[in-house]
Write a protein that holds these residues in place. Structure first.
Motif, PDB file in Angstrom:
ATOM      1  N   ALA A 632       0.820  -1.215   0.000  1.00 40.75           N
ATOM      2  CA  ALA A 632       0.000   0.000   0.000  1.00 40.75           C
ATOM      3  C   ALA A 632       0.852   1.263   0.000  1.00 40.75           C
ATOM      4  CB  ALA A 632      -0.927  -0.006   1.220  1.00 40.75           C
ATOM      5  N   SER A 633       1.996   1.193   0.679  1.00 38.53           N
ATOM      6  CA  SER A 633       2.825   2.396   0.798  1.00 38.53           C
ATOM      7  C   SER A 633       3.843   2.533  -0.317  1.00 38.53           C
ATOM      8  CB  SER A 633       3.564   2.377   2.141  1.00 38.53           C
ATOM      9  OG  SER A 633       4.404   1.238   2.233  1.00 38.53           O
ATOM     10  N   ALA A 634       3.979   1.527  -1.169  1.00 43.08           N
ATOM     11  CA  ALA A 634       5.006   1.562  -2.209  1.00 43.08           C
ATOM     12  C   ALA A 634       4.913   2.806  -3.091  1.00 43.08           C
ATOM     13  CB  ALA A 634       4.942   0.292  -3.056  1.00 43.08           C
ATOM     14  N   PRO A 635       3.718   3.196  -3.581  1.00 40.77           N
ATOM     15  CA  PRO A 635       3.679   4.414  -4.420  1.00 40.77           C
ATOM     16  C   PRO A 635       4.172   5.654  -3.680  1.00 40.77           C
ATOM     17  CG  PRO A 635       1.653   3.144  -4.650  1.00 40.77           C
ATOM     18  CD  PRO A 635       2.395   2.547  -3.513  1.00 40.77           C
ATOM     19  N   MET A 636       3.820   5.778  -2.396  1.00 39.54           N
ATOM     20  CA  MET A 636       4.245   6.945  -1.628  1.00 39.54           C
ATOM     21  C   MET A 636       5.752   6.905  -1.369  1.00 39.54           C
ATOM     22  SD  MET A 636       1.449   8.697  -1.055  1.00 39.54           S
ATOM     23  CE  MET A 636       1.824   9.724   0.365  1.00 39.54           C
ATOM     24  N   VAL A 637       6.268   5.712  -1.072  1.00 35.73           N
ATOM     25  CA  VAL A 637       7.706   5.586  -0.812  1.00 35.73           C
ATOM     26  C   VAL A 637       8.508   5.878  -2.072  1.00 35.73           C
ATOM     27  CG1 VAL A 637       9.532   3.962  -0.185  1.00 35.73           C
ATOM     28  CG2 VAL A 637       7.375   3.961   1.090  1.00 35.73           C
ATOM     29  N   ASN A 638       8.058   5.344  -3.213  1.00 37.44           N
ATOM     30  CA  ASN A 638       8.775   5.586  -4.464  1.00 37.44           C
ATOM     31  C   ASN A 638       8.750   7.049  -4.862  1.00 37.44           C
ATOM     32  OD1 ASN A 638       9.331   2.849  -4.650  1.00 37.44           O
ATOM     33  ND2 ASN A 638       7.510   2.407  -5.893  1.00 37.44           N
ATOM     34  N   ALA A 639       7.679   7.743  -4.502  1.00 43.39           N
ATOM     35  CA  ALA A 639       7.578   9.174  -4.808  1.00 43.39           C
ATOM     36  C   ALA A 639       8.233  10.042  -3.750  1.00 43.39           C
ATOM     37  CB  ALA A 639       6.104   9.571  -4.961  1.00 43.39           C
ATOM     38  N   ALA A 640       8.831   9.414  -2.738  1.00 46.56           N
ATOM     39  CA  ALA A 640       9.496  10.136  -1.636  1.00 46.56           C
ATOM     40  C   ALA A 640       8.535  11.082  -0.940  1.00 46.56           C
ATOM     41  CB  ALA A 640      10.719  10.878  -2.148  1.00 46.56           C
ATOM     42  N   SER A 641       7.270  10.660  -0.814  1.00 46.40           N
ATOM     43  CA  SER A 641       6.257  11.479  -0.148  1.00 46.40           C
ATOM     44  C   SER A 641       6.109  11.029   1.299  1.00 46.40           C
ATOM     45  CB  SER A 641       4.907  11.358  -0.871  1.00 46.40           C
ATOM     46  OG  SER A 641       5.029  11.801  -2.206  1.00 46.40           O
ATOM     47  N   ARG A 642       5.879  11.979   2.165  1.00 47.75           N
ATOM     48  CA  ARG A 642       5.702  11.674   3.574  1.00 47.75           C
ATOM     49  C   ARG A 642       4.241  11.316   3.839  1.00 47.75           C
ATOM     50  NH1 ARG A 642       9.074  10.687   7.456  1.00 47.75           N
ATOM     51  NH2 ARG A 642       8.223  12.186   8.949  1.00 47.75           N
ATOM     52  N   PHE A 643       4.016  10.311   4.677  1.00 45.93           N
ATOM     53  CA  PHE A 643       2.664   9.903   5.032  1.00 45.93           C
ATOM     54  C   PHE A 643       2.731   9.229   6.389  1.00 45.93           C
ATOM     55  CE2 PHE A 643       4.674   6.351   3.018  1.00 45.93           C
ATOM     56  CZ  PHE A 643       4.213   5.222   3.679  1.00 45.93           C
ATOM     57  N   ALA A 644       1.563   8.884   6.925  1.00 44.37           N
ATOM     58  CA  ALA A 644       1.490   8.225   8.230  1.00 44.37           C
ATOM     59  C   ALA A 644       0.540   7.045   8.139  1.00 44.37           C
ATOM     60  CB  ALA A 644       1.016   9.204   9.301  1.00 44.37           C
ATOM     61  N   ILE A 645       0.785   6.070   8.980  1.00 42.96           N
ATOM     62  CA  ILE A 645      -0.128   4.937   9.130  1.00 42.96           C
ATOM     63  C   ILE A 645      -0.940   5.184  10.396  1.00 42.96           C
ATOM     64  CG2 ILE A 645      -0.280   2.448   9.502  1.00 42.96           C
ATOM     65  CD1 ILE A 645       2.381   2.201   8.006  1.00 42.96           C
ATOM     66  N   VAL A 646      -2.247   5.169  10.259  1.00 46.22           N
ATOM     67  CA  VAL A 646      -3.136   5.529  11.368  1.00 46.22           C
ATOM     68  C   VAL A 646      -3.912   4.291  11.793  1.00 46.22           C
ATOM     69  CG1 VAL A 646      -5.035   7.001  12.114  1.00 46.22           C
ATOM     70  CG2 VAL A 646      -3.307   7.889  10.544  1.00 46.22           C
ATOM     71  N   THR A 647      -3.948   4.065  13.094  1.00 43.14           N
ATOM     72  CA  THR A 647      -4.659   2.919  13.654  1.00 43.14           C
ATOM     73  C   THR A 647      -5.298   3.329  14.974  1.00 43.14           C
ATOM     74  OG1 THR A 647      -4.396   0.604  14.310  1.00 43.14           O
ATOM     75  CG2 THR A 647      -2.588   2.090  14.836  1.00 43.14           C
ATOM     76  N   SER A 648      -5.877   2.351  15.663  1.00 45.55           N
ATOM     77  CA  SER A 648      -6.522   2.637  16.944  1.00 45.55           C
ATOM     78  C   SER A 648      -5.464   2.839  18.026  1.00 45.55           C
ATOM     79  CB  SER A 648      -7.442   1.486  17.334  1.00 45.55           C
ATOM     80  OG  SER A 648      -6.679   0.301  17.506  1.00 45.55           O
ATOM     81  N   PRO A 649      -5.792   3.560  19.100  1.00 45.47           N
ATOM     82  CA  PRO A 649      -4.803   3.795  20.168  1.00 45.47           C
ATOM     83  C   PRO A 649      -4.286   2.508  20.793  1.00 45.47           C
ATOM     84  CG  PRO A 649      -6.638   5.311  20.378  1.00 45.47           C
ATOM     85  CD  PRO A 649      -7.030   4.336  19.318  1.00 45.47           C
ATOM     86  N   ILE A 650      -5.119   1.489  20.923  1.00 45.63           N
ATOM     87  CA  ILE A 650      -4.681   0.268  21.585  1.00 45.63           C
ATOM     88  C   ILE A 650      -3.674  -0.510  20.749  1.00 45.63           C
ATOM     89  CG2 ILE A 650      -6.567  -1.129  20.673  1.00 45.63           C
ATOM     90  CD1 ILE A 650      -6.643  -2.581  23.364  1.00 45.63           C
ATOM     91  N   ALA A 651      -3.764  -0.384  19.415  1.00 44.89           N
ATOM     92  CA  ALA A 651      -2.886  -1.157  18.530  1.00 44.89           C
ATOM     93  C   ALA A 651      -1.682  -0.359  18.045  1.00 44.89           C
ATOM     94  CB  ALA A 651      -3.674  -1.662  17.323  1.00 44.89           C
ATOM     95  N   ARG A 652      -1.639   0.927  18.332  1.00 47.64           N
ATOM     96  CA  ARG A 652      -0.602   1.782  17.741  1.00 47.64           C
ATOM     97  C   ARG A 652       0.810   1.336  18.093  1.00 47.64           C
ATOM     98  NH1 ARG A 652       3.214   5.024  17.894  1.00 47.64           N
ATOM     99  NH2 ARG A 652       3.471   4.524  20.093  1.00 47.64           N
TER     100      ARG A 652
END
Length: 705
Positions: A632-652
């Motif tokens: 899922a993150s490959a396009p963002m990584v290849n484009a050198a774009s910054r992003f975050a993975i967001v999840t629930s507080p208990i699983a973070r």
């Protein structure tokens, strides 16, 4: 009593501060206001005393900078002497007809005792003193001062670079480096001042000649015309007074010229001038030929045997004593050397206090060679400065050293004693990085970029233009190593932060927010607990540069408990805006990758089953999560774009630990950490059904039942 002592200290300080202005006004007064001969006597003796004191200080300093006030002292002693010359000239011309004691007993003594009352002899003695002072000592000292000032200023940039290199290599502390920079700046100022101060001595000598001529001519005219004296009587009286006045001024001037020459010709040494000369003349091999030559001369017919032969015996005795002392010293050193057992091991051999270490093969030593500009050291300094600003604490010194065990073109980077990176580079070549949009290929040594894993090729400098035209990004070897070091230091920031750094952060915060620090430690959290929380934040890419806000969040969160793990999670929620601004600018939406609700529920269930487990997910589940997030993150990584993975507080926390080895640059956040009002752009949903993800990549995770 305390108040009285304070008042006494203040009074003494005020008195000291007033001495120099009062002395300057007194010197001006000597040139304007007529003074009696007794005051002249006191002034001349004071002038001789000060000159002797200055000469003794100049001879006993270990290095010229130990007498850094010498140029200013030279100025005021010259003014004192000129002021006394003007005052004595007035007295000689006004009262000279009354006799030899008209200008005081000091001038009379110099006129009678030193020259025997014969003014012709006095003229010759004064002329010889002027030649010695003006032509020999003053001219030589002025030339040495000029050359020293020029060489010192020319060497200033190189000395500054040497200090920076030692600082980066960990050979000196920041305080020692600051002191050395201050010392070389003072040295440049000192020699520049000495170059100008030497003109004071030369001008004073010229002024002495002019004052002597004025005294002689003026005295002859006044004696013959005003006081009706015979020409011979006027010449005898006034010339003797003029010569005595000139000599009493030139003797201190000669002492100060010697002091100035001794200062500017000194070479820095831990010994004073007497010990330095004694130690360098303390060689038996130097005195043995002297004794032999003198003995040969003493045996020649017609030579003064009673003078030369004792001198030869003295030189021979000196050589024998020096040889005997050297042999005794050599014998005394043998037991000391024998006590050092070859099996003894010192702590310095098994411990290394450097938190950051860069080891170079012998082929890369030229990158830190000062004679070649030390390009790597300059870049390391810039890296440490930039990372310190970004992380919020001072990055430790990087100890750079050679390692013969490594290959000639290899280097190794260690953090806290652990090797975190190593690779090879060629110092004479350039690294061409494949930008992904090449128009042609350049021949060279194929490799992978050590920092980002990009395809690259080492090329010769002659192919630089060809590589740039083909679309490569070209960098030199120093930049390759520095970039690799920068990346590894940023990833290992938590390993570089300890209780000492924590204390320095608190000390800096205490200056602007003392009550906040008082409410933070030692209660409710100890220094060790604060350091643990800060390390945990750094490990997840949260910088400490806005430590005041972080400290406020820690104080608020610590009310619920001091356990570091839940405390870090609570602090992250309160500083969510700080975390987000490290990812994207304030006006840009935050690109995020989220998890499907069913997957979130499965992760939460696994964490509840093993709340204290380091890896609560089943291996198969964990492997599929990593693969799906990577896709899922490959396009963002290849484009050198910054992003975050967001999840629930208990699983973070568990998800962040799972993904960090695979996506170290990607932060994992909880929903609660995203500030209200912050625009969010969902680029992918891991585990979602088709249609639930946006038009971007929609990878699926097929494992949930």
């Amino acid at each position: 009593m305390a108040t009285t002592a304070i008042k006494r200290k203040l009074w003494i300080g005020s008195a000291k501060a007033a001495i120099l202005p009062m002395a300057t006004l007194t010197l001006v007064g000597l040139m304007i206001v007529p003074v009696p001969s007794f005051v002249l006597d006191v002034g001349f003796i004071l002038n001789i005393m000060i000159s002797l004191a200055v000469l003794m200080v100049a001879l006993n300093v270990e290095k010229p900078l130990d007498f850094s006030a010498f140029p200013t002292v030279l100025l005021f002693t010259t003014l004192l002497r000129l002021g006394l010359n003007v005052a004595s000239t007035r007295v000689v011309l006004v009262n000279g007809h009354t006799g030899a004691a008209a200008a005081g007993h000091v001038i009379e003594a110099f006129g009678h005792f030193l020259i025997g009352g014969d003014y012709a002899v006095g003229l010759f003695v004064f002329g010889i003193l002027m030649v010695i002072n003006l032509v020999v000592i003053t001219k030589g000292a002025g030339r040495v001062s000029e050359v020293s000032a020029r060489f010192t200023l020319d060497a200033l940039p190189g000395k500054q670079m040497a200090i920076d290199a030692d600082l980066n290599a960990g050979l000196v502390t920041p305080e020692e480096a600051k002191a050395r920079r201050q010392e070389i700046a003072t040295e440049a100022d000192f020699y520049g001042s000495m170059d100008g101060a030497s003109k004071f001595v030369k001008g004073d000598a010229v002024a002495g000649v002019l004052i002597l001529a004025i005294n002689i001519l003026g005295g002859l005219v006044l004696g013959v015309v005003s006081h009706k004296m015979a020409v011979g009587e006027a010449a005898s009286t006034y010339i003797q007074l003029a010569i005595g006045d000139a000599l009493v001024a030139q003797v201190p001037a000669l002492l100060l010229s010697i002091a100035a020459a001794a200062i500017v010709t000194r070479v820095s040494s831990p010994l004073d001038l007497s010990d330095q000369i004694t130690s360098q003349f303390g060689s038996a091999r130097a005195w043995t030929p002297v004794a032999g030559i003198l003995a040969f001369l003493g045996l020649l017919p017609g030579m003064p045997h009673l003078i030369i032969l004792p001198a030869a015996a003295l030189a021979g005795g000196t050589a024998w004593k020096l040889r005997k002392a050297k042999a005794a010293a050599a014998i005394g050193e043998v037991p000391a050397a024998a006590t050092a057992s070859p099996t003894a091991i010192g702590w310095e051999e098994v411990s290394d206090g450097a938190a950051l270490s860069l080891e170079l093969g012998y082929g890369l030593v030229g990158l830190v060679d000062e004679r070649k500009g030390a390009p790597l050291m300059t870049r390391i300094t810039g890296i440490r400065r930039q990372l310190s600003r970004e992380l919020g604490f001072v990055v430790p010194l990087v100890r750079v050293r050679d390692n013969l065990v490594l290959g000639p073109n290899s280097y190794r980077i260690s953090v806290a004693g652990v090797v975190v990176g190593e690779d090879e580079c060629w110092p004479e070549d350039l690294l061409a990085l494949d930008s992904g949009d090449l128009t042609a290929r350049v021949e060279g040594r194929m490799c992978k970029d050590p920092s980002f894993g990009l395809d690259a090729v080492w090329i010769t400098p002659e192919r630089r233009g060809e590589a740039v035209v083909a679309g490569y990004t070209v960098v030199d070897a120093a930049t390759v190593i520095a970039t690799h070091l920068n990346q590894l230091i940023a990833h290992a920031a938590s390993d570089l932060f300890g209780m000492d750094e924590m204390q320095k952060l608190l000390d800096a915060l205490k200056e602007s927010a003392p009550q906040l620090v008082a409410g933070l430690t030692p209660q409710p959290l100890s220094l060790a607990q604060l350091a643990a929380v800060s390390r945990a934040l750094l490990a997840e890419g949260v910088p400490l540069k806005d430590f005041r806000r972080i400290a406020e969040a820690i104080v608020d969160s610590a009310r619920e408990g001091a356990d570091p793990i839940p405390l870090v999670e609570a602090v992250r929620i309160r500083i969510g805006a700080l975390i987000v601004q490290t990812i994207v600018p304030v006006r840009m939406p935050l690109p995020v990758i989220t998890l499907d609700a069913e997957l979130e529920s499965l992760l939460a269930q696994a964490i509840r089953v093993g709340p204290n487990a380091q890896h609560p997910f089943e291996p198969a589940l964990a492997q599929r999560i990593v693969g799906a997030v990577a896709d899922a993150s490959a396009p963002m990584v290849n484009a050198a774009s910054r992003f975050a993975i967001v999840t629930s507080p208990i699983a973070r926390r568990a998800l962040a630990r799972l993904l960090k080895p695979h996506l170290p640059e990607t932060p994992v956040m909880s929903f609660l950490e995203i500030p209200d009002g912050k625009a969010v752009e969902v680029v992918a949903i891991v585990g979602g059904k088709p249609g639930e993800a946006p038009a971007a990549a929609r990878p699926r995770l097929e494992m949930v039942q």
